[in-house]
Design a protein around this motif. Structure first.
Motif, PDB file in Angstrom:
ATOM      1  N   PRO A   6       0.750  -1.259   0.000  1.00  0.00           N
ATOM      2  CA  PRO A   6       0.000   0.000   0.000  1.00  0.00           C
ATOM      3  C   PRO A   6       0.781   1.312   0.000  1.00  0.00           C
ATOM      4  O   PRO A   6       0.164   2.372  -0.035  1.00  0.00           O
ATOM      5  CB  PRO A   6      -0.825  -0.103   1.279  1.00  0.00           C
ATOM      6  N   CYS A   7       2.134   1.253   0.051  1.00  0.00           N
ATOM      7  CA  CYS A   7       2.864   2.527   0.094  1.00  0.00           C
ATOM      8  C   CYS A   7       4.287   2.367  -0.429  1.00  0.00           C
ATOM      9  O   CYS A   7       4.805   1.258  -0.535  1.00  0.00           O
ATOM     10  CB  CYS A   7       2.893   3.106   1.505  1.00  0.00           C
ATOM     11  N   CYS A   8       4.896   3.490  -0.728  1.00  0.00           N
ATOM     12  CA  CYS A   8       6.296   3.534  -1.145  1.00  0.00           C
ATOM     13  C   CYS A   8       7.168   3.223   0.060  1.00  0.00           C
ATOM     14  O   CYS A   8       7.000   3.829   1.122  1.00  0.00           O
ATOM     15  CB  CYS A   8       6.637   4.916  -1.714  1.00  0.00           C
ATOM     16  N   GLU A   9       8.091   2.293  -0.094  1.00  0.00           N
ATOM     17  CA  GLU A   9       8.968   1.914   1.011  1.00  0.00           C
ATOM     18  C   GLU A   9       9.900   3.042   1.425  1.00  0.00           C
ATOM     19  O   GLU A   9      10.366   3.065   2.557  1.00  0.00           O
ATOM     20  CB  GLU A   9       9.823   0.700   0.621  1.00  0.00           C
ATOM     21  N   HIS A  10      10.186   3.973   0.518  1.00  0.00           N
ATOM     22  CA  HIS A  10      11.144   5.042   0.839  1.00  0.00           C
ATOM     23  C   HIS A  10      10.476   6.304   1.378  1.00  0.00           C
ATOM     24  O   HIS A  10      10.826   6.783   2.445  1.00  0.00           O
ATOM     25  CB  HIS A  10      11.990   5.386  -0.382  1.00  0.00           C
ATOM     26  N   CYS A  11       9.506   6.835   0.661  1.00  0.00           N
ATOM     27  CA  CYS A  11       8.912   8.117   1.071  1.00  0.00           C
ATOM     28  C   CYS A  11       7.567   7.971   1.781  1.00  0.00           C
ATOM     29  O   CYS A  11       7.064   8.932   2.341  1.00  0.00           O
ATOM     30  CB  CYS A  11       8.773   9.054  -0.128  1.00  0.00           C
ATOM     31  N   GLY A  12       6.985   6.763   1.732  1.00  0.00           N
ATOM     32  CA  GLY A  12       5.720   6.532   2.419  1.00  0.00           C
ATOM     33  C   GLY A  12       4.477   6.939   1.638  1.00  0.00           C
ATOM     34  O   GLY A  12       3.374   6.832   2.157  1.00  0.00           O
ATOM     35  N   PHE A  73       7.692   0.408   5.356  1.00  0.00           N
ATOM     36  CA  PHE A  73       8.273   1.743   5.275  1.00  0.00           C
ATOM     37  C   PHE A  73       9.686   1.674   5.832  1.00  0.00           C
ATOM     38  O   PHE A  73       9.896   1.568   7.047  1.00  0.00           O
ATOM     39  CB  PHE A  73       7.414   2.744   6.052  1.00  0.00           C
ATOM     40  N   LYS A  74      10.668   1.653   4.927  1.00  0.00           N
ATOM     41  CA  LYS A  74      12.074   1.565   5.308  1.00  0.00           C
ATOM     42  C   LYS A  74      12.862   2.585   4.499  1.00  0.00           C
ATOM     43  O   LYS A  74      13.518   2.239   3.525  1.00  0.00           O
ATOM     44  CB  LYS A  74      12.614   0.159   5.038  1.00  0.00           C
ATOM     45  N   PRO A  75      12.777   3.868   4.856  1.00  0.00           N
ATOM     46  CA  PRO A  75      13.520   4.896   4.118  1.00  0.00           C
ATOM     47  C   PRO A  75      15.005   4.545   4.034  1.00  0.00           C
ATOM     48  O   PRO A  75      15.578   4.014   4.976  1.00  0.00           O
ATOM     49  CB  PRO A  75      13.295   6.168   4.930  1.00  0.00           C
ATOM     50  N   LYS A  76      15.594   4.835   2.899  1.00  0.00           N
ATOM     51  CA  LYS A  76      16.993   4.503   2.650  1.00  0.00           C
ATOM     52  C   LYS A  76      17.893   5.721   2.822  1.00  0.00           C
ATOM     53  O   LYS A  76      17.496   6.845   2.539  1.00  0.00           O
ATOM     54  CB  LYS A  76      17.169   3.967   1.232  1.00  0.00           C
ATOM     55  N   ASP A  77      19.110   5.476   3.256  1.00  0.00           N
ATOM     56  CA  ASP A  77      20.134   6.511   3.339  1.00  0.00           C
ATOM     57  C   ASP A  77      20.785   6.571   1.961  1.00  0.00           C
ATOM     58  O   ASP A  77      21.598   5.710   1.608  1.00  0.00           O
ATOM     59  CB  ASP A  77      21.155   6.160   4.411  1.00  0.00           C
ATOM     60  N   ILE A  78      20.405   7.547   1.167  1.00  0.00           N
ATOM     61  CA  ILE A  78      20.854   7.652  -0.222  1.00  0.00           C
ATOM     62  C   ILE A  78      22.377   7.756  -0.307  1.00  0.00           C
ATOM     63  O   ILE A  78      22.993   7.144  -1.182  1.00  0.00           O
ATOM     64  CB  ILE A  78      20.191   8.853  -0.939  1.00  0.00           C
ATOM     65  N   GLU A  79      22.982   8.482   0.583  1.00  0.00           N
ATOM     66  CA  GLU A  79      24.438   8.641   0.546  1.00  0.00           C
ATOM     67  C   GLU A  79      25.145   7.285   0.667  1.00  0.00           C
ATOM     68  O   GLU A  79      26.073   6.996  -0.064  1.00  0.00           O
ATOM     69  CB  GLU A  79      24.890   9.582   1.659  1.00  0.00           C
ATOM     70  N   SER A  80      24.661   6.439   1.567  1.00  0.00           N
ATOM     71  CA  SER A  80      25.307   5.134   1.744  1.00  0.00           C
ATOM     72  C   SER A  80      24.988   4.181   0.592  1.00  0.00           C
ATOM     73  O   SER A  80      25.700   3.201   0.375  1.00  0.00           O
ATOM     74  CB  SER A  80      24.902   4.505   3.078  1.00  0.00           C
ATOM     75  N   LEU A  81      23.934   4.454  -0.166  1.00  0.00           N
ATOM     76  CA  LEU A  81      23.552   3.620  -1.315  1.00  0.00           C
ATOM     77  C   LEU A  81      24.195   4.062  -2.618  1.00  0.00           C
ATOM     78  O   LEU A  81      24.074   3.368  -3.623  1.00  0.00           O
ATOM     79  CB  LEU A  81      22.029   3.662  -1.509  1.00  0.00           C
ATOM     80  N   GLN A  82      24.848   5.204  -2.636  1.00  0.00           N
ATOM     81  CA  GLN A  82      25.340   5.762  -3.891  1.00  0.00           C
ATOM     82  C   GLN A  82      26.276   4.808  -4.634  1.00  0.00           C
ATOM     83  O   GLN A  82      26.179   4.668  -5.846  1.00  0.00           O
ATOM     84  CB  GLN A  82      26.020   7.111  -3.669  1.00  0.00           C
ATOM     85  N   GLU A  83      27.146   4.120  -3.940  1.00  0.00           N
ATOM     86  CA  GLU A  83      28.045   3.166  -4.595  1.00  0.00           C
ATOM     87  C   GLU A  83      27.248   2.023  -5.242  1.00  0.00           C
ATOM     88  O   GLU A  83      27.534   1.605  -6.368  1.00  0.00           O
ATOM     89  CB  GLU A  83      29.051   2.598  -3.590  1.00  0.00           C
ATOM     90  N   HIS A  84      26.249   1.538  -4.550  1.00  0.00           N
ATOM     91  CA  HIS A  84      25.358   0.477  -5.057  1.00  0.00           C
ATOM     92  C   HIS A  84      24.639   0.956  -6.328  1.00  0.00           C
ATOM     93  O   HIS A  84      24.607   0.249  -7.334  1.00  0.00           O
ATOM     94  CB  HIS A  84      24.358   0.106  -3.954  1.00  0.00           C
ATOM     95  N   ILE A  85      24.089   2.149  -6.273  1.00  0.00           N
ATOM     96  CA  ILE A  85      23.376   2.709  -7.428  1.00  0.00           C
ATOM     97  C   ILE A  85      24.345   2.910  -8.594  1.00  0.00           C
ATOM     98  O   ILE A  85      24.046   2.531  -9.728  1.00  0.00           O
ATOM     99  CB  ILE A  85      22.676   4.033  -7.046  1.00  0.00           C
ATOM    100  N   ASN A  86      25.506   3.482  -8.322  1.00  0.00           N
ATOM    101  CA  ASN A  86      26.497   3.714  -9.376  1.00  0.00           C
ATOM    102  C   ASN A  86      26.945   2.416 -10.036  1.00  0.00           C
ATOM    103  O   ASN A  86      27.211   2.386 -11.244  1.00  0.00           O
ATOM    104  CB  ASN A  86      27.714   4.448  -8.828  1.00  0.00           C
TER     105      ASN A  86
END
Length: 96
Positions: A6-12, A73-86
């Motif tokens: 029912p919702c976005c896991e990051h922003c809710g 609902f598990k907001p992510k720390d984008i900074e720590s994910l940047q390597e994964h995304i890259n």
């Protein structure tokens, strides 16, 4: 069968069954289109897979197969994910 979370896991953001901006990965991680495409750049922060539009369950089946009411609902720390995304964003999902 999809849970239809029912919702976005990051922003809710609410993503009811009829939402046309719900995106899922192959493990059914659920995000709004804005988070999936802009924040995570089509890289699931959990599995590294890509996202697809979540289908809408036909109204005729809602009573027998209701969408999930459990909010993840598990907001992510984008900074720590940047390597994964890259690591994955330039690789098509079917080749990851």
């Amino acid at each position: 069968m999809l849970e239809i979370r029912p919702c976005c896991e990051h922003c809710g953001k609410d993503l009811p069954n009829t939402a046309t901006d719900a995106m899922i990965c192959s493990f059914e991680c659920t995000y709004c289109e804005e988070c999936a495409t802009t924040v995570f750049e089509n890289v699931c922060p959990n599995c590294g897979g890509g996202f697809q539009k979540r289908p809408v369950r036909p109204q005729a089946y809602i009573e027998k197969y209701p969408p999930s009411e459990k909010k993840v609902f598990k907001p992510k720390d984008i900074e720590s994910l940047q390597e994964h995304i890259n690591k994955y964003r330039e690789i098509p999902p079917e080749k990851r």
